[in-house]
Design an enzyme around this catalytic site. Structure first.
Site, mmCIF file in Angstrom:
data_model
loop_
_atom_site.group_PDB
_atom_site.id
_atom_site.type_symbol
_atom_site.label_atom_id
_atom_site.label_comp_id
_atom_site.label_asym_id
_atom_site.label_seq_id
_atom_site.Cartn_x
_atom_site.Cartn_y
_atom_site.Cartn_z
ATOM 1 N N GLN A 131 -25.428 24.473 11.718
ATOM 2 C CA GLN A 131 -25.539 23.021 11.952
ATOM 3 C C GLN A 131 -24.279 22.276 12.743
ATOM 4 O O GLN A 131 -23.257 22.573 12.058
ATOM 5 C CB GLN A 131 -26.090 22.374 10.664
ATOM 6 C CG GLN A 131 -26.529 20.817 10.918
ATOM 7 C CD GLN A 131 -27.702 20.778 11.712
ATOM 8 O OE1 GLN A 131 -28.698 21.714 11.642
ATOM 9 N NE2 GLN A 131 -27.987 19.703 12.345
ATOM 10 N N ASP B 146 -31.068 28.716 18.072
ATOM 11 C CA ASP B 146 -30.772 27.251 18.677
ATOM 12 C C ASP B 146 -31.010 27.446 20.182
ATOM 13 O O ASP B 146 -31.088 26.221 20.809
ATOM 14 C CB ASP B 146 -29.298 26.816 18.281
ATOM 15 C CG ASP B 146 -29.380 25.672 17.060
ATOM 16 O OD1 ASP B 146 -30.618 25.082 16.904
ATOM 17 O OD2 ASP B 146 -28.845 25.626 16.150
ATOM 18 N N LYS C 168 -35.313 21.479 7.995
ATOM 19 C CA LYS C 168 -35.772 22.985 8.457
ATOM 20 C C LYS C 168 -36.101 24.085 7.677
ATOM 21 O O LYS C 168 -36.987 24.869 7.737
ATOM 22 C CB LYS C 168 -34.393 23.399 9.256
ATOM 23 C CG LYS C 168 -34.132 22.635 10.602
ATOM 24 C CD LYS C 168 -32.719 22.874 11.185
ATOM 25 C CE LYS C 168 -32.481 21.990 12.217
ATOM 26 N NZ LYS C 168 -31.072 22.137 12.733
HETATM 27 N N1 GUN Z 1 -27.227 18.991 15.321
HETATM 28 C C1 GUN Z 1 -27.996 18.375 16.048
HETATM 29 N N2 GUN Z 1 -29.021 18.828 16.588
HETATM 30 C C2 GUN Z 1 -28.719 20.253 16.213
HETATM 31 C C3 GUN Z 1 -29.589 21.452 16.500
HETATM 32 O O1 GUN Z 1 -30.548 21.537 17.474
HETATM 33 N N3 GUN Z 1 -28.821 22.619 16.147
HETATM 34 C C4 GUN Z 1 -27.999 22.649 15.255
HETATM 35 N N4 GUN Z 1 -27.303 23.806 15.140
HETATM 36 N N5 GUN Z 1 -27.067 21.555 14.912
HETATM 37 C C5 GUN Z 1 -27.528 20.321 15.614
#
Ligand code: GUN
Length: 293
Positions: A96, A119, A52
């Protein structure tokens, strides 16, 4: 059979975003700024977050990574979130998941300011999505919508079967595809661990979205010919012949199912790269105040 090249499409979209950021810079506007919070050292989570941050760099975004160890308390994380909510330079941020067991994920999600929840996990954004109001769409479903759109896959009137009802993939996916929208107007069946005769359901799918996290779960006798397969699974399975000792496989038995499909996403290189693109698009929306004004 056409392979849906998520990696290539994500790169195309990132180039488009980079051009927009360049324009913002030329007009002396504010550069979009994404922050990511990573607690603990789960290798998969660390790899996603690295990706990311790297994608932010590729597009000319500013990014901030806040990394804390496994023993971080819930209170300390809530303090970090409050700081990010109040920081005018941060347009959007993510925490995350999964979090260590001693931290309540629900409490954390609710603490994030919906305006910065890129998100799309906060109930405010989830509810706005369900009502068809402007919102931040969750990354994986949004990435899949973009794939279907850019590959010109007709969804209107089609039967879509979603396997898996998670809050971040299966459930929002079922809502998005049933909405009255350009990519939407599907008749959707949302299946899960208690579904009777799953195979009878999946065989009816014109579009099958596999999001259950079980390696190679969807076999060739569970699909009909001509189906569009979207494989959300990213499962690590032991592979001693690989340098890393593991390989990534999806929720679909790719080699057996691909010959029957009209379109299929590979793993890796399918849905995964598109989720990062969604996050960047949401951050761009946040910096432009497009959702909440
Ligand atoms: N863990 C797995 N997929 C995601 C996501 O799209 N965002 C976040 N914050 N954690 C994740």
């Amino acid at each position: 059979m056409e392979i849906i090249d998520g990696k290539g499409l994500a790169n195309t979209i990132k180039e488009e975003i980079a051009k927009e950021v360049l324009e913002i810079k030329q007009n002396k506007g504010k550069i979009p700024h994404l922050a990511a919070v990573l607690i603990g050292d789960d290798p998969a989570s660390a790899s996603y977050v690295r990706n990311k941050v790297r994608s932010c760099d590729q597009c000319g975004f500013q990014s901030t990574l806040i990394r804390k160890d496994e023993t971080t308390t819930e209170a300390a994380l809530l303090d970090i979130i409050q700081g990010l909510n109040e920081d005018p330079d941060i347009d959007g941020f993510i925490v995350q998941l999964p979090l260590p067991k001693h931290i309540n994920e629900e409490k954390v999600t609710l603490a994030i300011d919906p305006k910065k929840d890129v998100d799309g996990f906060h109930p405010m954004n989830f509810g706005r999505m369900a009502l068809g109001l402007p919102s931040y769409l969750p990354a994986t479903p949004f990435g899949i919508v973009q794939m279907l759109d850019r590959y010109g896959i007709e969804t209107s009137g089609k039967h879509c079967v979603v396997v898996g009802r998670s809050n971040i993939v299966g459930t929002p996916m079922s809502i998005l595809l049933s909405r009255k929208a350009k990519v939407g107007n599907c008749t959707v069946t949302l299946t899960h661990s208690r579904t009777n005769d799953l195979s009878a359901e999946t065989k009816r799918a014109d579009i099958l979205i596999a999001a259950i996290g079980i390696p190679n779960f969807i076999s060739s006798d569970m699909v009909k010919e001509g189906v569009v397969i979207i494989d959300v699974g990213i499962n690590r399975v032991d592979a001693p012949e690989h340098k890393r000792g593991y390989k990534l496989v999806g929720d679909v038995d790719y080699d057996a199912v691909a010959p029957l499909a009209s379109h299929i996403t590979p793993v890796p290189g399918g849905v995964g790269p598109m989720t990062v693109t969604s996050l960047l698009l949401n951050t761009l929306k946040a910096s432009r105040k497009e959702v909440y004004g």
